[in-house]
Design a protein around this motif. Structure first.
Motif, mmCIF file in Angstrom:
data_model
loop_
_atom_site.group_PDB
_atom_site.id
_atom_site.type_symbol
_atom_site.label_atom_id
_atom_site.label_comp_id
_atom_site.label_asym_id
_atom_site.label_seq_id
_atom_site.Cartn_x
_atom_site.Cartn_y
_atom_site.Cartn_z
ATOM 1 N N VAL A 65 48.157 44.962 32.890
ATOM 2 C CA VAL A 65 49.086 44.798 33.997
ATOM 3 C C VAL A 65 50.474 45.332 33.650
ATOM 4 O O VAL A 65 51.044 46.165 34.361
ATOM 5 C CB VAL A 65 49.165 43.319 34.415
ATOM 6 C CG1 VAL A 65 50.155 43.137 35.558
ATOM 7 C CG2 VAL A 65 47.793 42.809 34.823
ATOM 8 N N SER A 70 51.940 49.524 34.497
ATOM 9 C CA SER A 70 53.073 50.110 35.219
ATOM 10 C C SER A 70 53.605 51.327 34.496
ATOM 11 O O SER A 70 53.952 52.339 35.117
ATOM 12 C CB SER A 70 54.189 49.062 35.367
ATOM 13 O OG SER A 70 53.744 47.961 36.121
ATOM 14 N N GLN A 126 46.386 49.608 36.869
ATOM 15 C CA GLN A 126 46.968 48.271 36.936
ATOM 16 C C GLN A 126 46.166 47.349 37.849
ATOM 17 O O GLN A 126 45.809 46.226 37.468
ATOM 18 C CB GLN A 126 48.410 48.394 37.418
ATOM 19 C CG GLN A 126 49.204 47.112 37.438
ATOM 20 C CD GLN A 126 50.597 47.337 37.995
ATOM 21 O OE1 GLN A 126 50.751 47.861 39.104
ATOM 22 N NE2 GLN A 126 51.609 46.968 37.251
ATOM 23 N N VAL A 127 45.856 47.813 39.050
ATOM 24 C CA VAL A 127 45.144 46.977 40.020
ATOM 25 C C VAL A 127 43.704 46.735 39.573
ATOM 26 O O VAL A 127 43.172 45.628 39.732
ATOM 27 C CB VAL A 127 45.181 47.639 41.412
ATOM 28 C CG1 VAL A 127 44.315 46.874 42.400
ATOM 29 C CG2 VAL A 127 46.604 47.710 41.924
ATOM 30 N N LEU A 130 43.679 44.014 37.124
ATOM 31 C CA LEU A 130 43.820 42.727 37.807
ATOM 32 C C LEU A 130 42.487 42.261 38.369
ATOM 33 O O LEU A 130 42.171 41.060 38.337
ATOM 34 C CB LEU A 130 44.852 42.846 38.929
ATOM 35 C CG LEU A 130 46.331 42.910 38.546
ATOM 36 C CD1 LEU A 130 47.185 43.153 39.771
ATOM 37 C CD2 LEU A 130 46.756 41.615 37.855
ATOM 38 N N LYS A 138 52.216 47.763 43.914
ATOM 39 C CA LYS A 138 50.788 47.454 43.866
ATOM 40 C C LYS A 138 50.548 46.002 43.469
ATOM 41 O O LYS A 138 49.591 45.370 43.939
ATOM 42 C CB LYS A 138 50.086 48.406 42.900
ATOM 43 C CG LYS A 138 50.195 49.878 43.312
ATOM 44 C CD LYS A 138 49.446 50.787 42.378
ATOM 45 C CE LYS A 138 49.764 52.246 42.656
ATOM 46 N NZ LYS A 138 49.529 52.639 44.045
ATOM 47 N N LEU A 139 51.414 45.459 42.608
ATOM 48 C CA LEU A 139 51.307 44.041 42.264
ATOM 49 C C LEU A 139 51.573 43.171 43.482
ATOM 50 O O LEU A 139 50.853 42.194 43.736
ATOM 51 C CB LEU A 139 52.292 43.701 41.149
ATOM 52 C CG LEU A 139 51.991 44.263 39.761
ATOM 53 C CD1 LEU A 139 53.124 43.933 38.808
ATOM 54 C CD2 LEU A 139 50.679 43.725 39.237
ATOM 55 N N CYS A 140 52.609 43.539 44.249
ATOM 56 C CA CYS A 140 52.918 42.772 45.462
ATOM 57 C C CYS A 140 51.783 42.868 46.469
ATOM 58 O O CYS A 140 51.369 41.859 47.057
ATOM 59 C CB CYS A 140 54.213 43.281 46.084
ATOM 60 S SG CYS A 140 55.697 42.820 45.188
ATOM 61 N N SER A 193 48.632 43.517 45.969
ATOM 62 C CA SER A 193 47.381 42.907 45.507
ATOM 63 C C SER A 193 47.425 41.388 45.521
ATOM 64 O O SER A 193 46.361 40.747 45.491
ATOM 65 C CB SER A 193 47.061 43.392 44.089
ATOM 66 O OG SER A 193 46.954 44.795 44.038
ATOM 67 N N ALA A 194 48.618 40.800 45.550
ATOM 68 C CA ALA A 194 48.734 39.345 45.427
ATOM 69 C C ALA A 194 47.931 38.617 46.499
ATOM 70 O O ALA A 194 47.151 37.692 46.204
ATOM 71 C CB ALA A 194 50.205 38.945 45.476
#
Length: 842
Positions: free
Chosen positions: A587, A591, A634-635, A638, A702-704, A706-707
């Motif tokens: 993760v 980035s 990254q995704v 996750l 992408k973190l936002c 995927s949440a």
């Protein structure tokens, strides 16, 4: 386009040396006229040399023929009240009679002009020296036009000249393609029928020097000329202020360094400029050769324009013979062989089920299992059958709904973006396609991170299934079987997509059909290996259109799948260390991996790669910032962690109802903001994305995004989602989810078939996009079902059979784990008929 001529009798064997005599007969000339002194013809007695006399002549001509068009009662008619709201029936009849009389009078007055002009056009036809057969057909058409015959008028009506619209400069007119190819003259005694054929224009290759002969300064000069021309055009209209903003603010330093023109030339050379067919097209009789007509037109126009016109000799007409190449023969053989095998195996399956005979022979039993792999009946049934309610894997059925919704979402986005494909649209700047990237109301449709949801689900399923297998094998992991089973599970559908690509040109026709086919087929003929071996997500210019370009996703997912064991094995053997390892390397460093192409390799992000109009740069930007594994690492990681959490910690205490409600609100607020985040990034005519925005976007967006999806998947798979789980778990979603791989591959052909076979250009309104989305989605699902039961499912069954153990459990397929034997399937509900828990996440 047709040359309008009077009839000339060529049945008596008129040859080239008889043309002058024939022309003189048409013009009413005798032998004495032939010796007329040319000097007298251009003498000043007939044509004055001073400008005043020329203007007088023009004025007299205009006044004379203006009077011809005016009715006798014109002055009195100007005084009439045309705002009268209603007329009596006798008055209407009188108006119709007067209109008819006016039309006849104008025709009669213009006939003398037509009679004088027509011989001159006939003279022109003889001057260009067309073959006798073609000239005869043109003469017959001309005479029929003069007589008002509808079939002949269609030759002129199908011409694109009347459709030219400078307002819609984004697209060239097609002409009336269908009207042209359906032209058929009535049968006449001792005369053959005349049919129409549509001949598209080509690129004047003699005006395009070889790219190797270009000097950088030449390319810069051409690019600057192009930009100056566009600036002059845009400055004349307030409507194009956005285009001026793009030229002045988006392009690096306001110029292109010559890369734009250089890229266009390279791509035309790659495609073969001499084979490219472009609208508009000309409608000519089938007996006329396209190159003869091309020569005739250039003989007349080239002295005026100094630009030659190219007509592609591959014209379309009814009855045009098929030409099948070796690649298409191989593709047809492959598809027909599979259909035949499935048909035979289905008959065998039906007979065996009818007789209910069993065999004690192990070899015969294995052969029966092989034939059952290709039987259509059980394969069709498996598409629609859901896991039993008592099955523990029933909780994963919500993934069916999530993938089905995302699939339709993908279709909507693709259909809107399809309006940007050149040539087939009109009024682009007024269309929903243009507004799609510029207006906030479309923010929910234009999801730049849509593919990330599929990568997230792919990592989740990969982790969960592999952990299940490790539990079954007590920690023994065979990487070779892990990789090969995945590859052979996917490659049959990919090979079918390649075969369809090669056969695509045989499936339709239309003004831009050859252009689309050429762009699709050439990569599959010259270099299909990147697609077959799944590394076509890294492209280079000019072969940016790889063989079956949508398979970039399959290649990226397969490469991430091969990397996944690095995290899964650590999570299995050392859970705490694995969680830290996945969060930090997957993760956090993910980035940095996504930023590496820009800051280490100097490749601009896709939001800025277009600024140079450098095709090499734009393709590299697309490859490393969208198609490659870097932006998706990254995704996917996750997703691996999410699968581990669902497998090992399904009953994790997260604060009860209140805590979980907070998680729903917070995570989906993050996802909603990620959708809203890029609202300005596509407005290239109004907004410039800076480096800080790109840095934050790549690192955090992408973190936002995927949440919300991570929490929804975890909640649904651990029975925390309530009515949301019930909605996404609806059985109607299962067939679409089961066919995701085929839908993803075939949607390209459905959309391009509709565009390529279009007979006229279309305006992309919201209603039009919605209607074609529903239609294309339904047709793609139908074709996906056919490919699934004929190809994907049979080969998945074979793959499963190859890895089956003595206990009847598939040990290493990581695929669609439904056993071939129905009795065994009923005894193994945890593993059978469970398409949701599989690694096919497309």
């Amino acid at each position: 386009m047709i040359l309008h001529v009077t009839t000339v009798n060529t049945n008596d064997g008129i040859k080239g040396q008889d043309y002058t005599t024939a022309v003189n007969q048409l013009l009413g000339n005798n032998d004495n006229n032939e010796e007329e002194d040319d000097d007298d013809y251009y003498s000043g007695d007939d044509y004055g040399d001073d400008e005043e006399d020329d203007d007088c002549t023009v004025d007299l001509f205009v006044d004379h023929y203006t009077e011809l068009l005016l009715p006798e009662d014109y002055e009195e008619s100007k005084k009439l009240n045309f705002t009268q709201k209603s007329f009596t029936f006798p008055e209407v009849i009188e108006k119709v009679k007067r209109l008819h009389k006016y039309q006849q009078n104008v025709t009669n007055k213009l006939n003398p002009l037509i009679k004088k002009v027509m011989p001159r056009l006939s003279e022109l036809i003889f001057y260009v020296d067309l073959p006798v057969e073609c000239m005869t057909a043109l003469a017959r058409v001309g005479q029929a036009v003069q007589n008002g015959d509808r079939w002949a008028i269609k030759f002129m009506d199908s011409s694109p000249i009347g459709q030219l619209d400078p307002v819609n400069y984004n697209s060239l007119p097609f002409g009336e393609y269908e009207e042209c190819i359906t032209i058929e003259s009535p049968r006449e005694v001792d005369k053959s029928k005349i049919y129409g054929k549509y001949c598209a224009l080509g690129i004047p290759t003699n005006l395009i020097p070889d790219s190797r002969d270009h000097q950088p300064e030449d390319n810069k000069r051409v690019d600057q000329m192009l930009l100056d021309f566009l600036r002059n055009q845009f400055n004349n209209s307030d409507v194009n202020k956005g285009d001026m903003f793009f030229l002045d603010n988006q392009l690096d330093n306001g110029h292109t360094d010559g890369h734009f023109y250089e890229g266009i030339i390279k791509y035309m050379e790659y495609m073969g400029a001499e084979n490219i067919r472009l609208p508009p097209g000309l409608c000519i009789p089938t007996v006329c050769d396209a190159k003869d007509v091309e020569y005739a037109i250039n003989k007349v126009l080239y002295p005026l324009t100094h630009m030659n016109i190219i007509i592609n000799e591959d014209c379309d007409y009814i009855g045009k013979p098929f030409v099948i190449n070796n690649y298409q023969i191989i593709s047809l053989t492959f598809i027909l062989s599979i259909i035949m095998i499935c048909s035979v195996c289905t008959v065998v399956y039906s007979l065996r089920k009818t007789t209910e005979k069993t065999s004690n022979s192990r070899t015969l039993d294995y052969i029966v299992r092989i034939t059952d792999c290709f039987a259509l009946i059980p394969n069709i049934r498996s598409v629609f059958v859901s896991p039993p309610k008592q099955s523990p894997n029933r909780r994963f059925s919500s993934l069916d709904g999530i993938r089905a919704v995302l699939c339709f979402w993908m279709f909507v986005q693709n259909e809107y973006e399809g309006g940007y494909l050149p040539l087939h649209t009109i009024k682009l700047k007024e269309s929903a396609t243009y507004k799609f990237h510029n207006q906030l109301k479309y923010i929910m449709f234009i999801n730049w991170n849509l593919n990330e949801t599929f990568f997230l689900i792919g990592g989740f399923l990969c982790s969960y299934l592999t952990l299940n297998k490790l539990d079954q094998t007590k920690g023994i992991f065979d990487y070779i079987k892990y990789a090969l089973s995945r590859y052979f599970r996917i490659i049959p559908a990919v090979l079918v997509a390649i075969a369809i690509t090669l056969l695509f040109e045989l499936m339709g026709d239309g003004p831009i059909w050859p252009l689309i086919n050429q762009a699709l087929q050439k990569p599959c003929i010259e270099n299909p290996s990147p697609t077959i071996f799944m590394f076509n997500n890294y492209g280079s210019f000019p072969d940016v259109v790889t063989c079956v370009p949508v398979t970039w996703y399959i290649s990226t997912d397969f490469q991430l799948y091969l990397i996944a064991p690095i995290f899964i094995l650590v999570l299995y053997y050392y859970p705490i260390v694995g969680i830290i390892w996945t969060l930090f390397f997957g993760v956090t460093l993910g980035s940095l991996i996504a930023l590496a192409p820009k800051y280490l390799l100097g490749i601009p992000h896709i939001f800025e790669g277009y600024r140079t109009l450098n095709f090499d740069t734009m393709v590299s930007s697309l490859s490393h910032h969208y198609w490659g594994i870097e932006p998706h690492f990254q995704v996917y990681t996750l997703g691996l962690l999410l699968g581990f959490m669902v497998k090992k910690y399904p009953k994790l205490n997260l604060g009860g109802y209140i805590g979980e409600s907070v998680l729903w609100i917070v995570t989906w607020s993050m996802t909603g903001y990620a959708l809203f985040w890029h609202r300005n990034y596509f407005r290239v005519t109004e907004y410039v994305v800076n480096n800080n925005e790109i840095l934050l976007w790549v690192s955090l967006s992408k973190l936002c995004y995927s949440a919300g999806w991570m929490w929804a998947i975890y909640a649904c798979c651990t029975a925390r989602a309530g009515f949301i789980n019930q909605f996404f778990g609806w059985r109607g979603f299962r067939p679409i989810s089961h066919l995701m791989l085929e839908i993803y591959l075939l949607r390209l052909f459905t959309i391009l078939f509709r565009i390529g076979t279009a007979r006229e250009q279309v305006f992309y309104s919201d209603y039009y996009v919605l209607s074609i989305t529903i239609f294309d989605f339904a047709m793609t699902c139908l074709f996906a079902l056919i490919v699934n039961v004929l190809v994907t499912k049979p080969f998945a069954n074979l793959l499963q059979l190859a890895f089956v153990t003595n206990h009847g459990l598939a040990t290493n397929t990581n695929g669609d784990i439904s056993l071939l034997n129905e009795k065994d399937a009923n005894n193994n509900n945890n593993n059978n008929n469970n398409n949701v828990v599989n690694d096919v996440i497309y």
